[in-house]
Scaffold this motif. Sequence first.
Motif, PDB file in Angstrom:
ATOM      1  N   LEU A  22       0.852  -1.191   0.000  1.00 32.01           N
ATOM      2  CA  LEU A  22       0.000   0.000   0.000  1.00 32.01           C
ATOM      3  C   LEU A  22       0.888   1.241   0.000  1.00 32.01           C
ATOM      4  CD1 LEU A  22      -2.640  -1.045   2.708  1.00 32.01           C
ATOM      5  CD2 LEU A  22      -2.720  -1.394   0.232  1.00 32.01           C
ATOM      6  N   GLU A  23       0.328   2.355  -0.468  1.00 32.65           N
ATOM      7  CA  GLU A  23       1.074   3.612  -0.417  1.00 32.65           C
ATOM      8  C   GLU A  23       1.105   4.130   1.010  1.00 32.65           C
ATOM      9  OE1 GLU A  23       0.032   6.698  -3.174  1.00 32.65           O
ATOM     10  OE2 GLU A  23       0.388   5.427  -4.931  1.00 32.65           O
ATOM     11  N   ALA A  24       2.218   4.738   1.366  1.00 28.22           N
ATOM     12  CA  ALA A  24       2.365   5.378   2.669  1.00 28.22           C
ATOM     13  C   ALA A  24       2.531   6.876   2.437  1.00 28.22           C
ATOM     14  CB  ALA A  24       3.585   4.822   3.385  1.00 28.22           C
ATOM     15  N   PHE A  88       5.032  13.799   1.605  1.00 27.82           N
ATOM     16  CA  PHE A  88       5.650  12.693   0.856  1.00 27.82           C
ATOM     17  C   PHE A  88       4.637  11.569   0.741  1.00 27.82           C
ATOM     18  CE2 PHE A  88       6.237   9.273   3.874  1.00 27.82           C
ATOM     19  CZ  PHE A  88       6.166   9.913   5.110  1.00 27.82           C
ATOM     20  N   HIS A  89       4.825  10.755  -0.272  1.00 28.11           N
ATOM     21  CA  HIS A  89       4.095   9.485  -0.336  1.00 28.11           C
ATOM     22  C   HIS A  89       4.935   8.499  -1.111  1.00 28.11           C
ATOM     23  CE1 HIS A  89       2.664  11.088  -4.232  1.00 28.11           C
ATOM     24  NE2 HIS A  89       2.339   9.844  -4.564  1.00 28.11           N
ATOM     25  N   SER A  90       4.572   7.240  -0.979  1.00 26.24           N
ATOM     26  CA  SER A  90       5.362   6.201  -1.631  1.00 26.24           C
ATOM     27  C   SER A  90       4.659   5.682  -2.872  1.00 26.24           C
ATOM     28  CB  SER A  90       5.617   5.042  -0.664  1.00 26.24           C
ATOM     29  OG  SER A  90       4.395   4.435  -0.300  1.00 26.24           O
ATOM     30  N   HIS A  91       5.478   5.207  -3.794  1.00 24.01           N
ATOM     31  CA  HIS A  91       4.995   4.465  -4.954  1.00 24.01           C
ATOM     32  C   HIS A  91       5.594   3.070  -4.834  1.00 24.01           C
ATOM     33  CE1 HIS A  91       4.037   8.075  -7.863  1.00 24.01           C
ATOM     34  NE2 HIS A  91       3.202   7.973  -6.860  1.00 24.01           N
ATOM     35  N   PRO A  92       4.832   2.128  -4.262  1.00 24.05           N
ATOM     36  CA  PRO A  92       5.401   0.792  -4.011  1.00 24.05           C
ATOM     37  C   PRO A  92       5.870   0.069  -5.279  1.00 24.05           C
ATOM     38  CG  PRO A  92       3.382   1.110  -2.756  1.00 24.05           C
ATOM     39  CD  PRO A  92       3.486   2.259  -3.710  1.00 24.05           C
ATOM     40  N   PRO A  98       5.426  12.115 -10.172  1.00 21.72           N
ATOM     41  CA  PRO A  98       3.996  12.274  -9.907  1.00 21.72           C
ATOM     42  C   PRO A  98       3.145  11.557 -10.956  1.00 21.72           C
ATOM     43  CG  PRO A  98       5.132  14.399  -9.793  1.00 21.72           C
ATOM     44  CD  PRO A  98       6.092  13.411 -10.370  1.00 21.72           C
ATOM     45  N   SER A  99       2.140  10.825 -10.491  1.00 21.91           N
ATOM     46  CA  SER A  99       1.182  10.198 -11.404  1.00 21.91           C
ATOM     47  C   SER A  99       0.204  11.281 -11.864  1.00 21.91           C
ATOM     48  CB  SER A  99       0.425   9.096 -10.670  1.00 21.91           C
ATOM     49  OG  SER A  99      -0.360   9.664  -9.632  1.00 21.91           O
ATOM     50  N   GLU A 100      -0.643  10.955 -12.836  1.00 23.70           N
ATOM     51  CA  GLU A 100      -1.650  11.919 -13.298  1.00 23.70           C
ATOM     52  C   GLU A 100      -2.543  12.322 -12.126  1.00 23.70           C
ATOM     53  OE1 GLU A 100      -1.750  13.572 -16.167  1.00 23.70           O
ATOM     54  OE2 GLU A 100       0.144  12.506 -16.527  1.00 23.70           O
ATOM     55  N   GLU A 101      -2.882  11.340 -11.309  1.00 26.53           N
ATOM     56  CA  GLU A 101      -3.713  11.598 -10.128  1.00 26.53           C
ATOM     57  C   GLU A 101      -2.989  12.530  -9.145  1.00 26.53           C
ATOM     58  OE1 GLU A 101      -6.757   9.929  -8.986  1.00 26.53           O
ATOM     59  OE2 GLU A 101      -6.475   9.649  -6.827  1.00 26.53           O
ATOM     60  N   ASP A 102      -1.679  12.269  -8.946  1.00 26.21           N
ATOM     61  CA  ASP A 102      -0.901  13.134  -8.045  1.00 26.21           C
ATOM     62  C   ASP A 102      -0.939  14.581  -8.533  1.00 26.21           C
ATOM     63  OD1 ASP A 102      -0.140  10.992  -6.447  1.00 26.21           O
ATOM     64  OD2 ASP A 102       1.741  10.661  -7.527  1.00 26.21           O
ATOM     65  N   LYS A 103      -0.801  14.757  -9.864  1.00 24.54           N
ATOM     66  CA  LYS A 103      -0.803  16.104 -10.430  1.00 24.54           C
ATOM     67  C   LYS A 103      -2.170  16.756 -10.262  1.00 24.54           C
ATOM     68  CE  LYS A 103       1.813  14.781 -14.257  1.00 24.54           C
ATOM     69  NZ  LYS A 103       2.158  14.944 -15.669  1.00 24.54           N
TER      70      LYS A 103
HETATM   71 ZN   LIG Z   1       1.631   9.094  -6.327  1.00 23.31          ZN
END
Ligand SMILES: [Zn+2]
Length: 144
Positions: A22-24, A88-92, A98-103
């Motif tokens: 999971l992302e942290a 911060f967050h992780s990309h496991p 950054p993903s499209e969602e992150d942006k």
């Molecule tokens: Zn992300």
Amino acid sequence: MIILTKQQYDSIVAHAQKHAPLEACGLIAGRSRHETGPSGDTEIRTVEKVYLLTNTDASAEHFSMDPNEQFAAVKDMRSRGIGLLGNFHSHPATPSRPSEEDKRLAYDTSASYLILSLAGEEPVLNSFRIDGDKNVTKEELTIL
Ligand SMILES: [Zn+2]
């Protein structure tokens, strides 16, 4: 430029590894100052505290920070006299960008967005700034 200690970096990696797949996520706080040199004005952000928060989405692809924990973190920053620098967050399983969602969800143009990838042999941490038009710029990151 953003500066983290090795200890702060290690705590982010440990938090991310503990919660993978999971992302942290979490918040970073500290102080910011400007230095004027021959090449112009440079902002130097020194991280003083990393807050490890709960991803209430419990997802491998996105995250939401626990609002109560965020509130407690901001209160703690105030008591220490430090400011929010970013998160911060992780990309496991995906790269450190950054993903499209992150942006889409990045609305704070003054924040440093740190992304830790666990996809490779070694963890990779990068910091990004995202402007109002969703243009992503990599921010120089130093681990002391
Ligand atoms: Zn992300």
